[in-house]
Scaffold this motif. Structure first.
Motif, mmCIF file in Angstrom:
data_model
loop_
_atom_site.group_PDB
_atom_site.id
_atom_site.type_symbol
_atom_site.label_atom_id
_atom_site.label_comp_id
_atom_site.label_asym_id
_atom_site.label_seq_id
_atom_site.Cartn_x
_atom_site.Cartn_y
_atom_site.Cartn_z
ATOM 1 N N ASP A 69 14.482 22.372 29.025
ATOM 2 C CA ASP A 69 13.415 21.359 29.128
ATOM 3 C C ASP A 69 12.479 21.437 27.927
ATOM 4 O OD1 ASP A 69 14.344 20.380 31.529
ATOM 5 O OD2 ASP A 69 13.014 21.606 32.760
ATOM 6 N N ARG A 70 12.178 22.646 27.511
ATOM 7 C CA ARG A 70 11.267 22.837 26.379
ATOM 8 C C ARG A 70 11.903 22.364 25.073
ATOM 9 N NH1 ARG A 70 8.455 28.755 27.713
ATOM 10 N NH2 ARG A 70 7.628 28.158 29.769
ATOM 11 N N PHE A 71 13.191 22.621 24.926
ATOM 12 C CA PHE A 71 13.881 22.130 23.727
ATOM 13 C C PHE A 71 13.956 20.610 23.724
ATOM 14 C CE2 PHE A 71 15.844 26.479 23.409
ATOM 15 C CZ PHE A 71 15.361 26.760 22.149
ATOM 16 N N VAL A 72 14.210 20.030 24.889
ATOM 17 C CA VAL A 72 14.250 18.564 24.994
ATOM 18 C C VAL A 72 12.894 17.973 24.634
ATOM 19 C CG1 VAL A 72 14.443 16.640 26.618
ATOM 20 C CG2 VAL A 72 16.108 18.496 26.694
ATOM 21 N N LYS A 73 11.842 18.583 25.117
ATOM 22 C CA LYS A 73 10.491 18.109 24.820
ATOM 23 C C LYS A 73 10.200 18.182 23.320
ATOM 24 C CE LYS A 73 5.645 18.863 26.100
ATOM 25 N NZ LYS A 73 4.709 19.704 26.915
ATOM 26 N N ALA A 74 10.627 19.267 22.680
ATOM 27 C CA ALA A 74 10.414 19.410 21.233
ATOM 28 C C ALA A 74 11.232 18.395 20.462
ATOM 29 C CB ALA A 74 10.785 20.830 20.795
ATOM 30 N N ALA A 75 12.474 18.139 20.901
ATOM 31 C CA ALA A 75 13.354 17.201 20.192
ATOM 32 C C ALA A 75 12.823 15.773 20.256
ATOM 33 C CB ALA A 75 14.758 17.270 20.782
#
Length: 236
Positions: A69-75
């Motif tokens: 979820d955190r990587f998706v948010k950053a992307a």
């Protein structure tokens, strides 16, 4: 009186033996009860261990979903960069596309990579990241044109080119020394030739970052003590 008979009761022998057989039966009963108690405790302990293991595995799965979820948010803050949750892959799309037979990135592409990698490091080095993320594998791909070995070498060079951009000493959005140390300890280069080719040749000439996660109870290996001395990119 002399001829009087003495009568012996035969039941005395049975009465003498009877307490022994009663005690043996009680002993067997006690042993059986003890056996049942031991088995019950053992089964309870096994069930408890299985339950705790299942809880740890379930929490581990939740942690992986949370870090994704955190990587998706950053992307989402960068156009063209996506996270494939099923494959655990960060796909840079056109932001890291290569020309035919080349491993060079444009200046703009290098800047995008250097801007996004700190986002990866931030997530990877917080408490959750250290508990779940093992490493990031940079994977280069080619189209189906050419031989397998030549494409394997080309895909490896494309992966290496991405790492070279991380350690650049000139240009925009350069990484700090601390960030470069994190990249060196966390990132790994991999070449994959034309395996997992996309629908078109252009889409196949790409680079991805695959997220590898720790197993339940596994810890991230300690990075070796190194300081500076990053060297220069061997690719020209």
């Amino acid at each position: 009186m002399v001829g009087a008979r003495v009568v012996l009761k035969r039941g005395g022998r049975d009465e003498a033996e009877k307490p022994f057989w009663i005690s043996f039966a009680d002993l067997m009963t006690a042993l059986m009860v003890l056996f049942l108690v031991v088995m019950g405790v053992a089964l309870l302990a096994v069930t408890k261990n299985v339950t705790e293991k299942e809880k740890r595995e379930e929490q581990h799965r939740k942690d992986i979903e949370l870090i994704l979820d955190r990587f998706v948010k950053a992307a989402k803050r960068y156009d063209g960069i996506k996270v494939d949750r099923d494959r655990h892959v960060i796909d840079f799309g056109d932001r890291a596309r290569f020309a035919f037979g080349k491993s060079n990135l444009t200046t703009e592409q290098e800047v995008v990579l250097r801007q996004f990698v700190p986002e990866i490091l931030t997530v990877a080095n917080d408490e959750l990241g250290k508990r779940v993320l093992k490493r990031v594998v940079v994977e280069g791909y080619t189209d189906k044109t050419g031989s397998y070995l030549s494409n394997l070498n080309l895909s490896l060079q494309r992966s290496q080119r991405v790492l070279c951009s991380m350690f650049a000493a000139s240009g925009l959005s350069l990484l700090s020394g601390e960030q470069k140390e994190s990249v060196r300890s966390l990132f790994l280069v991999g070449g994959y030739s034309f395996n997992a080719a996309k629908d078109t040749d252009e889409e196949s000439r790409r680079v991805e970052m695959r997220l590898e996660f720790l197993g339940v109870g596994e810890q991230r290996p300690e990075a070796p003590e190194q300081s500076g001395n990053f060297g220069e990119c061997a690719l020209k």
